[in-house]
Write a protein that holds these residues in place. Sequence first.
Motif, PDB file in Angstrom:
ATOM      1  N   ASP A   1      25.573-117.236   1.186  1.00  0.00           N
ATOM      2  CA  ASP A   1      24.341-116.458   1.093  1.00  0.00           C
ATOM      3  C   ASP A   1      24.177-115.637   2.379  1.00  0.00           C
ATOM      4  O   ASP A   1      24.195-116.219   3.476  1.00  0.00           O
TER       5      ASP A   1
ATOM      6  N   LYS B   1      28.477-104.757  -1.866  1.00  0.00           N
ATOM      7  CA  LYS B   1      28.421-103.454  -2.554  1.00  0.00           C
ATOM      8  C   LYS B   1      27.703-102.420  -1.685  1.00  0.00           C
ATOM      9  O   LYS B   1      28.092-101.256  -1.616  1.00  0.00           O
TER      10      LYS B   1
ATOM     11  N   ASP C   1      27.626-110.489  -2.997  1.00  0.00           N
ATOM     12  CA  ASP C   1      28.157-109.278  -3.640  1.00  0.00           C
ATOM     13  C   ASP C   1      27.224-108.079  -3.546  1.00  0.00           C
ATOM     14  O   ASP C   1      27.680-106.933  -3.423  1.00  0.00           O
ATOM     15  N   VAL C   2      25.935-108.308  -3.615  1.00  0.00           N
ATOM     16  CA  VAL C   2      25.003-107.176  -3.479  1.00  0.00           C
ATOM     17  C   VAL C   2      25.139-106.569  -2.084  1.00  0.00           C
ATOM     18  O   VAL C   2      25.172-105.347  -1.915  1.00  0.00           O
TER      19      VAL C   2
ATOM     20  N   GLU D   1      30.752-116.300  -1.620  1.00  0.00           N
ATOM     21  CA  GLU D   1      29.922-117.404  -2.106  1.00  0.00           C
ATOM     22  C   GLU D   1      28.843-117.782  -1.095  1.00  0.00           C
ATOM     23  O   GLU D   1      27.886-118.507  -1.426  1.00  0.00           O
TER      24      GLU D   1
ATOM     25  N   GLY E   1      30.943-109.169  -8.280  1.00  0.00           N
ATOM     26  CA  GLY E   1      30.367-109.845  -9.442  1.00  0.00           C
ATOM     27  C   GLY E   1      28.936-110.256  -9.163  1.00  0.00           C
ATOM     28  O   GLY E   1      28.127-109.449  -8.711  1.00  0.00           O
ATOM     29  N   SER E   2      28.663-111.541  -9.351  1.00  0.00           N
ATOM     30  CA  SER E   2      27.284-112.022  -9.169  1.00  0.00           C
ATOM     31  C   SER E   2      27.192-113.076  -8.079  1.00  0.00           C
ATOM     32  O   SER E   2      26.217-113.832  -8.021  1.00  0.00           O
ATOM     33  N   GLN E   3      28.202-113.114  -7.218  1.00  0.00           N
ATOM     34  CA  GLN E   3      28.149-114.087  -6.135  1.00  0.00           C
ATOM     35  C   GLN E   3      27.094-113.680  -5.102  1.00  0.00           C
ATOM     36  O   GLN E   3      26.715-112.506  -5.019  1.00  0.00           O
TER      37      GLN E   3
END
Length: 789
Positions: free
Chosen positions: A136, A275, A271-272, A134, A266-268
Amino acid sequence: MSNSINQIIASELNVRHEQVTAAVTLLDDGNTVPFIARYRKEVTNGLDDTQLRNLESRLGYLRELDDRRKVILKSITEQGKLTPQLEADIHSADSKTRLEDLYLPYKQKRRTKGQIAIEAGLEPLADTLWQQPENDPAATAEQYISADKGISDTKAALDGARAILMERFAEDAGLLDKIRRHLLANAELTSHMVDGKEQEGAKFKDYFEHNERLTNVPSHRALAMFRGRNEGFLQLSLNADPNQEEGVRSSYCEVIIADHYGVKLGSQPADVWRKQVISWAWRIKILMHMETELMSALREKAEEGAMQVFADNLKDLLMSAPAGPRTTLALDPGLRTGCKIAVIDTTGKLVDTATIYPHQPQRQVAQSEATILALLNKHQVNLIAIGNGTASRESDSFIAKLLKDNNLKIQSVMVSEAGASVYSASELAANEFPNLDVSIRGAVSIGRRLQDPLAELVKIDPKSIGVGQYQHDVSQSMLAKRLDAVVEDCVNAVGVDVNTASAALLTRVAGLSKTMAQNVVDYRDEHGRFEARTTLKKVARLGPKAFEQCAGFLRIMNGKNPLDSSAVHPESYAVVKTIAANNSKPMDAIIGNTEFLRSLKAADYVDDKFGLPTVTDIISELDKPGRDPRPEFKTATFAEGVNEVKDLIPGMVLEGVITNVTNFGAFVDVGVHQDGLVHISALSDKFVSDPREVVKAGDIVKVKVMEVDLARKRIAMSMRMSDEPGQEKPARKPQAQRQDHHRSKPNNGNHSGNNSNRSNNSNCGNNANNASGNAMGGAFAAAFAKAKK
């Protein structure tokens, strides 16, 4: 730990723990494998030489593993990082690979990007973003910017955090094990041509675009591809996702990494980044590690397969039938330099030599015939050995006509010259025949190997005999060790006449070193023949232990004690004396007395010293003392008028000799200076998984010529007489057997090959592996094409 090692070996060999413990104790006490297998059966409860060799090899590996385990435990303990769980994992590691995986995070290494990042204080950033997505990434990374620590901006901070995690993943033994198991089940080995190498690397064209399940690659294809890579013609890589659609960049191994750490992407906010960490860890760290490891494992497995093929073929060759003690005229064929002749007596002693010129350009036929006839009559020759090198078929025809014209009933045999030139130029040959021309020494070797192939071939480096598969692509030290064990087992299985054996042969007897063997010969030369085994104790440096190991394998023919010519060990002579005494018979009367011996009950003569296996073996040996386990001597009859490849016509049925057996088929000499290939698919009407199920080196077989490629001197043959040239062969169940283009045809004079190159015998199996060896050709092309699909 030794008890644990013995238990592991017992489980792997499917024998009892007590048997392994006994065998290990015997080996550690300096006993040889042949001695234990033959004379300590009651101690090991009948472990044979093959089991003992496997036990010995595995014992060495597990002891090395145990030593490495101790070093690793000591290192981690000194670092203060050994936990109870890690210690348990290290103790339970059952392979060197698993052990090194566990040690990887603690191994001393050069400073890495991840270590530098940790030193710069970025580990908390890595843990925060990985465990709390969560957050940034950019905002969190701003807190770690420090010019003093070399972190100039958020990008540098995030790069450092990523490096920490990548290295952590790449050193996680549990994760590596999961990925390894996935790759072994699914990955493919992919081979591509190096750009611009089409012409230069044409012999590897079958691998210019090739992919195959990693675990299914047979040893000969693996070694062919590794050779192509080493020579700069092929690029090899691991495809972890062979079933993945083209264009998809992610790998299932990334899913394994995420699942291993319980990460749900997911989209937290982070996460990018997370990944990207997973993707980079896989592609940059773990994939490279796994590709190196698994290809090394494939190569090791392929080398083991190739060495086993060589060992099996060598054993068949060494144990091939001897012609026996027959006066032999040996002919080493030649054209311009003439044919070298050596006559050897029944004991292998050289008694006469000559050189004849029956072929072009001299064409001295009459003089050559007169020389041969004079030698045959003078020495009462009853066997002729003709080397299969240059001019061999011409020489064979010359001898055949001479024998026919003079109505002589003398057998003529074509003999492999493989390794003859190596022996001729060796120090051993120079010491034996210091004043003899090298070429004449070769003729002597040809004659002797017909009389007794085992006794003669032991003088030659096994790697020069020419029955290997990709032998120059494997570990030479391991190959030498494997082949030496084969030679030792064969020599001791047959036994050695101590009064006629060479030092080279005696060296292979259990318990005898090279020095001891030479001392035996020196003692024999000085004092005359040995009349009793006990006399061996007088040989310099041959102590009680060496005598115990070697005595049963050394034979003394027509000596003072009839048991000295048998395989009964001197330590067991008391058993024979007891048998004779209890039955009121002299010892001579029971040896060879089949009816009497079969009436005995071995259990009646068992005591505290000699168990039932030993007594049973003694009675069996007394029935046929000094028996030779080798088969009866037979020879192939080559077809008249078929002397060269051009004489072959598809459809011909010929008799030939199996010269080499590989994983993909068998090579056959039919007397045309080039062996033909019977592919594995043409060995039998039934499915064949291993060619050795059907044939072995030295077998005499009938083959049908299927296709002849004159340009490349390739001959395709079949042992299925129902096959017809040009007829498509259906793929057979359970699996079509694939054409293998990288042939292992020895180009070394082993029953043909390119026999003019006998000086290159030490290179046998090298040109054999020449990838241009596509010997089968169009006759089976359709069936093989199906198999490849």
